[in-house]
Design a protein around this motif. Structure first.
Motif, PDB file in Angstrom:
ATOM      1  N   PHE A  73       0.874  -1.169   0.000  1.00  0.00           N
ATOM      2  CA  PHE A  73       0.000   0.000   0.000  1.00  0.00           C
ATOM      3  C   PHE A  73       0.913   1.221   0.000  1.00  0.00           C
ATOM      4  CE2 PHE A  73      -2.801  -3.161   2.036  1.00  0.00           C
ATOM      5  CZ  PHE A  73      -3.939  -3.010   1.253  1.00  0.00           C
ATOM      6  N   HIS A  74       0.964   1.881  -1.126  1.00  0.00           N
ATOM      7  CA  HIS A  74       1.877   3.027  -1.252  1.00  0.00           C
ATOM      8  C   HIS A  74       1.086   4.302  -0.955  1.00  0.00           C
ATOM      9  CE1 HIS A  74       4.797   5.832  -2.439  1.00  0.00           C
ATOM     10  NE2 HIS A  74       4.543   5.894  -3.719  1.00  0.00           N
ATOM     11  N   ILE A  75       1.132   4.731   0.305  1.00  0.00           N
ATOM     12  CA  ILE A  75       0.385   5.919   0.706  1.00  0.00           C
ATOM     13  C   ILE A  75       1.292   7.097   1.054  1.00  0.00           C
ATOM     14  CG2 ILE A  75      -1.464   4.439   1.556  1.00  0.00           C
ATOM     15  CD1 ILE A  75      -0.699   5.150   4.383  1.00  0.00           C
ATOM     16  N   ALA A  76       2.598   6.878   1.108  1.00  0.00           N
ATOM     17  CA  ALA A  76       3.521   7.956   1.453  1.00  0.00           C
ATOM     18  C   ALA A  76       3.465   9.074   0.413  1.00  0.00           C
ATOM     19  CB  ALA A  76       4.950   7.416   1.543  1.00  0.00           C
ATOM     20  N   VAL A 115      -1.260  -1.102  -4.354  1.00  0.00           N
ATOM     21  CA  VAL A 115      -2.389  -0.175  -4.308  1.00  0.00           C
ATOM     22  C   VAL A 115      -1.832   1.206  -3.988  1.00  0.00           C
ATOM     23  CG1 VAL A 115      -4.560   0.434  -3.191  1.00  0.00           C
ATOM     24  CG2 VAL A 115      -3.953  -1.979  -3.519  1.00  0.00           C
ATOM     25  N   TYR A 116      -2.101   2.147  -4.864  1.00  0.00           N
ATOM     26  CA  TYR A 116      -1.567   3.496  -4.711  1.00  0.00           C
ATOM     27  C   TYR A 116      -2.644   4.455  -4.206  1.00  0.00           C
ATOM     28  CZ  TYR A 116       0.404   8.060  -5.933  1.00  0.00           C
ATOM     29  OH  TYR A 116       0.849   9.352  -5.886  1.00  0.00           O
ATOM     30  N   THR A 117      -2.308   5.238  -3.181  1.00  0.00           N
ATOM     31  CA  THR A 117      -3.229   6.250  -2.656  1.00  0.00           C
ATOM     32  C   THR A 117      -2.996   7.557  -3.391  1.00  0.00           C
ATOM     33  OG1 THR A 117      -3.077   5.181  -0.491  1.00  0.00           O
ATOM     34  CG2 THR A 117      -4.120   7.363  -0.587  1.00  0.00           C
ATOM     35  N   LEU A 154       1.530  12.642 -11.868  1.00  0.00           N
ATOM     36  CA  LEU A 154       2.643  11.928 -12.487  1.00  0.00           C
ATOM     37  C   LEU A 154       2.848  10.563 -11.833  1.00  0.00           C
ATOM     38  CD1 LEU A 154       5.171  14.895 -12.846  1.00  0.00           C
ATOM     39  CD2 LEU A 154       4.078  13.648 -14.725  1.00  0.00           C
ATOM     40  N   ALA A 155       2.728  10.532 -10.515  1.00  0.00           N
ATOM     41  CA  ALA A 155       2.913   9.269  -9.797  1.00  0.00           C
ATOM     42  C   ALA A 155       1.803   8.278 -10.130  1.00  0.00           C
ATOM     43  CB  ALA A 155       2.957   9.532  -8.295  1.00  0.00           C
ATOM     44  N   ARG A 180      -8.481   7.338  -5.384  1.00  0.00           N
ATOM     45  CA  ARG A 180      -8.464   8.800  -5.340  1.00  0.00           C
ATOM     46  C   ARG A 180      -9.410   9.281  -4.238  1.00  0.00           C
ATOM     47  NH1 ARG A 180      -9.528   9.546 -11.857  1.00  0.00           N
ATOM     48  NH2 ARG A 180      -7.428   8.968 -12.600  1.00  0.00           N
ATOM     49  N   PRO A 181      -8.902   9.405  -3.009  1.00  0.00           N
ATOM     50  CA  PRO A 181      -9.787   9.770  -1.908  1.00  0.00           C
ATOM     51  C   PRO A 181     -10.084  11.259  -1.820  1.00  0.00           C
ATOM     52  CG  PRO A 181      -7.580   9.395  -1.088  1.00  0.00           C
ATOM     53  CD  PRO A 181      -7.552   9.055  -2.554  1.00  0.00           C
ATOM     54  N   ALA A 182     -11.212  11.564  -1.183  1.00  0.00           N
ATOM     55  CA  ALA A 182     -11.546  12.934  -0.806  1.00  0.00           C
ATOM     56  C   ALA A 182     -10.758  13.280   0.459  1.00  0.00           C
ATOM     57  CB  ALA A 182     -13.049  13.028  -0.557  1.00  0.00           C
ATOM     58  N   GLY A 183     -11.062  14.441   1.056  1.00  0.00           N
ATOM     59  CA  GLY A 183     -10.392  14.837   2.286  1.00  0.00           C
ATOM     60  C   GLY A 183     -10.721  13.872   3.423  1.00  0.00           C
ATOM     61  N   ILE A 184      -9.701  13.423   4.139  1.00  0.00           N
ATOM     62  CA  ILE A 184      -9.855  12.412   5.177  1.00  0.00           C
ATOM     63  C   ILE A 184     -10.183  13.061   6.516  1.00  0.00           C
ATOM     64  CG2 ILE A 184      -8.734  10.491   6.367  1.00  0.00           C
ATOM     65  CD1 ILE A 184      -6.818  10.298   3.970  1.00  0.00           C
ATOM     66  N   TYR A 185     -11.113  12.457   7.249  1.00  0.00           N
ATOM     67  CA  TYR A 185     -11.410  12.912   8.601  1.00  0.00           C
ATOM     68  C   TYR A 185     -11.630  11.712   9.505  1.00  0.00           C
ATOM     69  CZ  TYR A 185     -16.368  11.738   7.929  1.00  0.00           C
ATOM     70  OH  TYR A 185     -17.547  11.062   7.704  1.00  0.00           O
ATOM     71  N   GLY A 186     -11.602  11.959  10.796  1.00  0.00           N
ATOM     72  CA  GLY A 186     -11.811  10.921  11.786  1.00  0.00           C
ATOM     73  C   GLY A 186     -11.153  11.333  13.084  1.00  0.00           C
ATOM     74  N   PRO A 187     -11.494  10.692  14.197  1.00  0.00           N
ATOM     75  CA  PRO A 187     -10.881  11.048  15.479  1.00  0.00           C
ATOM     76  C   PRO A 187      -9.387  10.788  15.464  1.00  0.00           C
ATOM     77  CG  PRO A 187     -12.113   8.990  15.656  1.00  0.00           C
ATOM     78  CD  PRO A 187     -12.445   9.569  14.320  1.00  0.00           C
TER      79      PRO A 187
END
Length: 386
Positions: A73-76, A115-117, A154-155, A180-187
């Protein structure tokens, strides 16, 4: 019945908020999990989750970390918001070069799934998008208002192009997909929400901007975790590798006005919701001035801009997307969440109305209105040479 072999997942940027949440979910489901990051996780993780300290910009460290891994999971990433958006060199190094390092290391280590974020921003640059889908073309690179969005495009292109790349000394190939996520929220979210709460408590958040009818989207961290797990599963032969080479928009599926979304947080902490509404063009001009000032003084004083131009677009211009493809191909069904947990998280840490407005907050607010006045004056001045 023969037990399914225990899979090993590596998460780049795994010490961050989302990476930690994803790691814990995978671990609870019986997977081996490796966190790869430059710093250890701030939150506690189970003892069996392995942390590997390393820099994605260093290929040798990446290649070593990926040994024996089944799925990455490439999220960096770097440069999503605030002053980070203005550090072009590091943005390029992490988002583009780092992604190429991960892809190369997957091939060398015979890692068959990635899986690319990604981000909404690969197609969005300030234009109105209503119920868009994955058939939308990439925004031309020169139209991106910030280097983060440009490099994420590009990535993502590199990741999807790498799908079906032959793995070293193997008959297998690399399967890739992008979310392709939207803005992330959560506690406990540490990037956007503390900044917003800080503005509220310092008395800076006294206005909203843009049209009240403008709509954007958000995604709860646990919905995003679910989407990533489903995407990785959809890369397997058992799921006919249906996500291979594909991109998917991911959100809660509930378009909402950006400021109305945060109303429960503002009022839940005991503050009045702002009544003043300013034109988005004025705020964009202010953000432009702020970026120019940062460009000049940043090498000496790396201050945090109140807003960048990209943040103005992302919060004030309508852009939301269909979840149809993710639902059909991944089986993604977002759960319903609200900001109650977020409000309680901040309250438990001493935030709320008892925090008084500071002199600095009022000073910065005065600067904003001064900039607004200058913008209006400049708009009436004749253009030189006309």
């Amino acid at each position: 019945m023969e037990n399914k072999p225990r899979e090993t997942f590596l998460i780049t940027g795994g010490s961050g908020y989302f990476g930690h949440r994803l790691a814990c979910s995978l671990y609870k489901k019986g997977a081996r999990v490796i966190l790869f990051d430059t710093v250890p996780p701030l939150q506690e993780v189970p003892d069996d989750i392995v942390f590997v300290q390393g820099d994605i910009c260093d290929y040798d460290q990446v290649e070593k970390a990926l040994a024996g891994v089944d799925c990455v999971f490439h999220i960096a990433s770097y440069g999503m918001s605030g002053r980070e958006q203005l550090n072009r060199h590091l943005i390029e190094a992490v988002n583009v070069q780092g992604t190429h390092h991960v892809l190369k290391a997957c091939v060398e280590n015979r890692v068959s799934r990635l899986v690319y974020t990604s981000t909404f921003n690969v197609v969005f640059g300030g234009q109105v998008i209503e119920n868009g889908d994955e058939s939308l073309p990439y925004l031309p690179l020169h139209l991106h208002p910030d280097h983060y969005s440009r490099t994420k495009s590009l990535a993502e292109m590199a990741v999807l192009k790498a799908n079906d790349t032959a793995l070293k000394d193997s008959s297998e190939v690399l399967r890739t997909c992008a979310l392709r996520p939207a803005g992330i929220y959560g506690p406990g979210e540490q990037r956007h929400l503390p900044r917003i709460v800080g503005y509220i408590e310092r008395g800076i958040f006294r206005f909203v901007y843009g049209k009240s009818s403008s709509l954007v989207e958000f995604v709860h961290v646990d919905n995003l975790v679910l989407a990533h797990e489903l995407a990785a599963e959809a890369l397997t032969p058992e799921k006919q590798r249906r996500s291979a080479g594909q991109a998917y928009f991911i959100s809660d599926g509930k378009p909402v006005n950006n400021f109305e979304f945060f109303r429960p947080l503002i009022e839940g902490l005991g503050y009045p919701f702002p009544k003043l509404r300013l034109p988005i063009s004025l705020i964009y001009f202010f953000a432009f001035l702020t970026e120019m000032i940062h460009h000049l003084v940043g090498p000496f004083y790396n201050f945090q801009p109140l807003l960048t131009r990209t943040e103005v677009y992302k919060t004030g211009v309508t852009h939301y997307f269909s979840m149809g493809k993710a639902k059909v191909e991944l089986g993604y069904e977002p759960q319903e969440y609200n900001l109650n947990e977020v409000v309680q998280w901040f309250k438990c840490r001493g935030h709320g109305k008892q925090s008084h407005n500071s002199f600095l907050g009022q000073f910065l607010l005065n600067i904003l209105f001064a900039a607004a006045f200058v913008a209006m004056v400049l708009s009436f001045l004749p253009v030189v040479g006309s």
